[in-house]
Design an enzyme around this catalytic site. Structure first.
Site, PDB file in Angstrom:
ATOM      1  N   SER A  52       0.838  -1.201   0.000  1.00 10.10           N
ATOM      2  CA  SER A  52       0.000   0.000   0.000  1.00 10.10           C
ATOM      3  C   SER A  52       0.868   1.244   0.000  1.00 10.10           C
ATOM      4  O   SER A  52       1.982   1.238   0.539  1.00 10.10           O
ATOM      5  CB  SER A  52      -0.861  -0.033   1.263  1.00 10.10           C
ATOM      6  OG  SER A  52      -1.436   1.226   1.509  1.00 10.10           O
ATOM      7  N   TYR A  56      -1.906  -1.620  10.894  1.00  7.19           N
ATOM      8  CA  TYR A  56      -2.181  -2.090   9.533  1.00  7.19           C
ATOM      9  C   TYR A  56      -1.030  -1.692   8.610  1.00  7.19           C
ATOM     10  O   TYR A  56      -0.456  -2.520   7.905  1.00  7.19           O
ATOM     11  CB  TYR A  56      -3.514  -1.520   9.007  1.00  7.19           C
ATOM     12  CG  TYR A  56      -3.641  -1.663   7.508  1.00  7.19           C
ATOM     13  CD1 TYR A  56      -3.858  -2.906   6.928  1.00  7.19           C
ATOM     14  CD2 TYR A  56      -3.488  -0.557   6.659  1.00  7.19           C
ATOM     15  CE1 TYR A  56      -3.926  -3.044   5.543  1.00  7.19           C
ATOM     16  CE2 TYR A  56      -3.563  -0.690   5.285  1.00  7.19           C
ATOM     17  CZ  TYR A  56      -3.779  -1.936   4.732  1.00  7.19           C
ATOM     18  OH  TYR A  56      -3.831  -2.078   3.375  1.00  7.19           O
ATOM     19  N   LYS A 105       2.149  -3.961   6.579  1.00  5.54           N
ATOM     20  CA  LYS A 105       2.535  -3.941   5.158  1.00  5.54           C
ATOM     21  C   LYS A 105       4.038  -3.692   5.020  1.00  5.54           C
ATOM     22  O   LYS A 105       4.729  -4.341   4.222  1.00  5.54           O
ATOM     23  CB  LYS A 105       1.758  -2.849   4.404  1.00  5.54           C
ATOM     24  CG  LYS A 105       0.276  -3.107   4.294  1.00  5.54           C
ATOM     25  CD  LYS A 105      -0.011  -4.255   3.348  1.00  5.54           C
ATOM     26  CE  LYS A 105      -1.439  -4.699   3.409  1.00  5.54           C
ATOM     27  NZ  LYS A 105      -1.695  -5.989   2.763  1.00  5.54           N
TER      28      LYS A 105
HETATM   29  P1  NAD Z   1     -10.831  -7.493   1.335  1.00  4.95           P
HETATM   30  O1  NAD Z   1     -11.009  -7.522   2.817  1.00  4.95           O
HETATM   31  O2  NAD Z   1     -12.042  -7.305   0.498  1.00  4.95           O
HETATM   32  O3  NAD Z   1     -10.082  -8.821   0.851  1.00  4.95           O
HETATM   33  C1  NAD Z   1      -9.166  -9.521   1.657  1.00  4.95           C
HETATM   34  C2  NAD Z   1      -9.581 -10.984   1.658  1.00  4.95           C
HETATM   35  O4  NAD Z   1      -8.648 -11.727   2.463  1.00  4.95           O
HETATM   36  C3  NAD Z   1     -10.972 -11.203   2.245  1.00  4.95           C
HETATM   37  O5  NAD Z   1     -11.721 -11.982   1.341  1.00  4.95           O
HETATM   38  C4  NAD Z   1     -10.710 -11.958   3.553  1.00  4.95           C
HETATM   39  O6  NAD Z   1     -11.752 -12.854   3.858  1.00  4.95           O
HETATM   40  C5  NAD Z   1      -9.387 -12.654   3.249  1.00  4.95           C
HETATM   41  N1  NAD Z   1      -8.562 -12.953   4.423  1.00  4.95           N
HETATM   42  C6  NAD Z   1      -8.188 -12.098   5.423  1.00  4.95           C
HETATM   43  N2  NAD Z   1      -7.427 -12.745   6.315  1.00  4.95           N
HETATM   44  C7  NAD Z   1      -7.286 -14.023   5.870  1.00  4.95           C
HETATM   45  C8  NAD Z   1      -6.611 -15.173   6.363  1.00  4.95           C
HETATM   46  N3  NAD Z   1      -5.934 -15.136   7.526  1.00  4.95           N
HETATM   47  N4  NAD Z   1      -6.660 -16.318   5.649  1.00  4.95           N
HETATM   48  C9  NAD Z   1      -7.355 -16.361   4.481  1.00  4.95           C
HETATM   49  N5  NAD Z   1      -8.035 -15.324   3.984  1.00  4.95           N
HETATM   50  C10 NAD Z   1      -7.993 -14.155   4.668  1.00  4.95           C
HETATM   51  O7  NAD Z   1      -9.740  -6.367   1.026  1.00  4.95           O
HETATM   52  P2  NAD Z   1      -9.268  -5.780  -0.382  1.00  4.95           P
HETATM   53  O8  NAD Z   1      -9.649  -4.348  -0.406  1.00  4.95           O
HETATM   54  O9  NAD Z   1      -9.673  -6.673  -1.486  1.00  4.95           O
HETATM   55  O10 NAD Z   1      -7.690  -5.814  -0.170  1.00  4.95           O
HETATM   56  C11 NAD Z   1      -6.893  -6.884  -0.645  1.00  4.95           C
HETATM   57  C12 NAD Z   1      -5.456  -6.655  -0.215  1.00  4.95           C
HETATM   58  O11 NAD Z   1      -5.006  -5.400  -0.737  1.00  4.95           O
HETATM   59  C13 NAD Z   1      -5.260  -6.572   1.298  1.00  4.95           C
HETATM   60  O12 NAD Z   1      -4.024  -7.179   1.632  1.00  4.95           O
HETATM   61  C14 NAD Z   1      -5.204  -5.090   1.563  1.00  4.95           C
HETATM   62  O13 NAD Z   1      -4.469  -4.782   2.725  1.00  4.95           O
HETATM   63  C15 NAD Z   1      -4.484  -4.607   0.318  1.00  4.95           C
HETATM   64  N6  NAD Z   1      -4.751  -3.184   0.028  1.00  4.95           N
HETATM   65  C16 NAD Z   1      -6.033  -2.748  -0.095  1.00  4.95           C
HETATM   66  C17 NAD Z   1      -6.304  -1.411  -0.338  1.00  4.95           C
HETATM   67  C18 NAD Z   1      -7.720  -0.916  -0.454  1.00  4.95           C
HETATM   68  O14 NAD Z   1      -7.935   0.293  -0.385  1.00  4.95           O
HETATM   69  N7  NAD Z   1      -8.721  -1.757  -0.628  1.00  4.95           N
HETATM   70  C19 NAD Z   1      -5.237  -0.505  -0.455  1.00  4.95           C
HETATM   71  C20 NAD Z   1      -3.932  -0.976  -0.343  1.00  4.95           C
HETATM   72  C21 NAD Z   1      -3.699  -2.325  -0.095  1.00  4.95           C
HETATM   73  C1  UD1 Z   2      -6.906   4.575   4.060  1.00  6.02           C
HETATM   74  C2  UD1 Z   2      -5.836   4.164   5.037  1.00  6.02           C
HETATM   75  C3  UD1 Z   2      -4.719   3.441   4.310  1.00  6.02           C
HETATM   76  C4  UD1 Z   2      -5.281   2.256   3.546  1.00  6.02           C
HETATM   77  C5  UD1 Z   2      -6.394   2.737   2.631  1.00  6.02           C
HETATM   78  C6  UD1 Z   2      -7.075   1.583   1.965  1.00  6.02           C
HETATM   79  C7  UD1 Z   2      -5.901   5.808   6.854  1.00  6.02           C
HETATM   80  C8  UD1 Z   2      -5.165   6.890   7.561  1.00  6.02           C
HETATM   81  N1  UD1 Z   2      -5.324   5.316   5.756  1.00  6.02           N
HETATM   82  O1  UD1 Z   2      -6.321   5.458   3.104  1.00  6.02           O
HETATM   83  O2  UD1 Z   2      -3.757   2.992   5.246  1.00  6.02           O
HETATM   84  O3  UD1 Z   2      -4.256   1.634   2.795  1.00  6.02           O
HETATM   85  O4  UD1 Z   2      -7.385   3.450   3.382  1.00  6.02           O
HETATM   86  O5  UD1 Z   2      -7.774   0.791   2.875  1.00  6.02           O
HETATM   87  O6  UD1 Z   2      -6.962   5.392   7.281  1.00  6.02           O
HETATM   88  N2  UD1 Z   2     -12.626  10.731   3.987  1.00  6.02           N
HETATM   89  C9  UD1 Z   2     -13.636  11.577   4.390  1.00  6.02           C
HETATM   90  N3  UD1 Z   2     -14.783  11.030   4.902  1.00  6.02           N
HETATM   91  C10 UD1 Z   2     -14.970   9.687   5.033  1.00  6.02           C
HETATM   92  C11 UD1 Z   2     -13.924   8.820   4.596  1.00  6.02           C
HETATM   93  C12 UD1 Z   2     -12.763   9.378   4.096  1.00  6.02           C
HETATM   94  O7  UD1 Z   2     -13.507  12.798   4.311  1.00  6.02           O
HETATM   95  O8  UD1 Z   2     -16.031   9.253   5.523  1.00  6.02           O
HETATM   96  C13 UD1 Z   2     -11.403  11.310   3.383  1.00  6.02           C
HETATM   97  C14 UD1 Z   2     -10.115  10.992   4.108  1.00  6.02           C
HETATM   98  O9  UD1 Z   2      -9.858  11.933   5.133  1.00  6.02           O
HETATM   99  C15 UD1 Z   2      -9.102  11.052   2.959  1.00  6.02           C
HETATM  100  C16 UD1 Z   2      -9.908  10.564   1.743  1.00  6.02           C
HETATM  101  O10 UD1 Z   2     -11.275  10.756   2.095  1.00  6.02           O
HETATM  102  O11 UD1 Z   2      -8.714  12.373   2.723  1.00  6.02           O
HETATM  103  C17 UD1 Z   2      -9.675   9.095   1.416  1.00  6.02           C
HETATM  104  O12 UD1 Z   2      -9.901   8.317   2.590  1.00  6.02           O
HETATM  105  P1  UD1 Z   2      -9.891   6.712   2.568  1.00  6.02           P
HETATM  106  O13 UD1 Z   2     -10.780   6.213   1.496  1.00  6.02           O
HETATM  107  O14 UD1 Z   2     -10.151   6.232   3.967  1.00  6.02           O
HETATM  108  O15 UD1 Z   2      -8.409   6.358   2.121  1.00  6.02           O
HETATM  109  P2  UD1 Z   2      -6.993   6.805   2.737  1.00  6.02           P
HETATM  110  O16 UD1 Z   2      -7.171   7.584   3.981  1.00  6.02           O
HETATM  111  O17 UD1 Z   2      -6.215   7.408   1.640  1.00  6.02           O
END
Ligand code: NAD
Ligand code: UD1
Length: 339
Positions: A125, A150, A154
């Protein structure tokens, strides 16, 4: 590369990656414990692609289950999405996050090593950059300064994989640093289905537009940004998923650790996002200014040039499409995968 293990494949990004790998001609095996997802997402992946694949409902911390999986399937590479991702929850339950994300990843890497599988794409991330000194963010910017377990999980997993490659240079490793994934598959059949009150901006906005929540709280309007609200690099989840296919193709060229940002290179503010969503959905998205959220940074967007140069990958879908596709998913599935 023929058969890909997708951990966390039932989740938001994982389910979209399943579709892209199947469409690109790969065989997939999905491992997920369903702690944050529904098996319906995988039924819909089958429906969208017309292709079948094995699903193993198990935990990445279960070494015996992993050994059996690698024995039963001839895996060439692993895409490792499985992990917990709620920032606030990670502050309250750090041990849960370190156990699930770090111990789980170590168990997975041990099982891979034992099975002779040494190709992995890891879901990292942009949070690993902490509060960057400048934007856009390049891959050679310093990492660290994470503000919650979290983000720290990572950072540690990236470091663990780098050490694994030092000890055994036969590993091929991609660390993909995602910016802010949003949007959904064009069909509206799969998308993001957060449990409870959404933490992230886009699912919150779409629940306001569909009438599930009254208004959006904008966290902070006194940031040093053009309109005072936080700026992020939102990337369409299908573009992101396609980046994984490109990364696997690249890893097949040889061993080493590679880091790529997956973002668009362009930032939008919170208010711009709310307005774009109103436009795409034709529904009002009322908002109120609220105090800053702890741990948030003012602005964050990627320099995606390295991924374009080395992977031949570029995000193609713009903000309008991100909002339209989120809205299609949200309006066709107002309660997510629940009936
Ligand atoms: P998500 O929660 O929808 O998907 C994660 C999946 O992993 C889920 O289906 C959950 O059931 C499974 N899981 C969690 N722990 C597990 C375990 N111990 N064993 C087996 N399965 C397990 O999340 P996502 O948004 O699809 O994110 C996927 C990956 O990308 C994650 O590692 C997340 O940290 C990373 N990531 C997500 C974002 C975002 O904004 N969505 C941003 C940066 C990184
Ligand atoms: C957040 C996490 C980041 C994670 C990512 C994906 C934090 C500090 N960071 O990123 O570690 O990898 O999600 O899961 O939580 N916002 C509002 N109102 C809301 C929600 C969000 O104003 O109800 C704003 C936030 O302040 C930010 C932007 O929207 O400026 C995006 O927020 P969000 O979607 O939570 O993502 P990040 O904060 O970038």
């Amino acid at each position: 590369m023929k058969t890909i293990l997708i951990t966390g494949g039932a989740g938001y990004i994982g389910s979209h990656a399943c579709v892209e790998f199947l469409n690109a001609g790969y065989d997939i095996v999905v491992l997920d414990n369903l702690c944050n997802s529904s098996p319906k997402s995988l039924e819909r992946v089958r429906e969208l692609t017309g292709l079948d694949f094995p699903f193993i409902q198990d935990d990445i911390r279960d070494r015996a289950a992993l050994d059996a999986l690698f024995r039963d399937h001839d895996i060439d590479a692993v895409i490792h999405f499985a992990g917990l991702k709620a920032v606030g929850e990670s502050v309250e339950k750090p041990l849960l996050y370190y156990d699930n994300n770090i111990a789980g990843s170590v168990t997975l890497f041990e099982a891979m090593q034992a099975a002779g599988v040494r190709t992995i794409v890891f879901s990292s991330s942009a949070t690993v950059y902490g509060d960057p000194a400048s934007v856009p963010i390049r891959e050679d910017f310093p990492v660290g300064g994470t503000t919650n377990p979290y983000g720290t999980s990572k950072l540690f997993i990236e470091k663990i994989l780098q050490d694994v490659a030092i000890a055994d240079p036969a590993w091929s490793i991609a660390l993909l640093r995602y910016f802010n994934p949003v949007g959904a598959h064009k069909s509206g059949r799969i998308g993001e289905d957060p449990r409870g009150i959404p933490n992230n901006l886009m699912p919150y906005i779409s629940q306001v537009a569909v009438g599930r929540r009254e208004y959006l709280s904008v966290f902070g309007n006194d940031y040093p940004t053009p309109d005072g609200t936080g700026v992020r690099d939102y990337i369409h989840v299908v573009d992101l998923a396609q980046g994984h296919v490109k990364a696997v193709e690249k890893l097949a060229e040889g061993p080493g650790v590679r880091v790529w940002n997956l973002g668009t290179g362009r930032g939008y503010s919170v208010v711009e996002m709310a307005k774009a969503f109103e436009q795409a959905s034709g529904r009002p998205v009322p908002y109120r200014f609220a105090p800053r959220r702890a741990g948030d940074i003012a602005q964050c967007w990627a320099d995606p040039a390295k991924a374009e140069r080395e992977l031949g990958w570029k995000a193609r879908r713009g903000l309008e499409e991100m909002c339209e596709d989120t809205w299609r998913w949200q309006s066709l599935n107002p309660n997510g995968y629940e009936p």
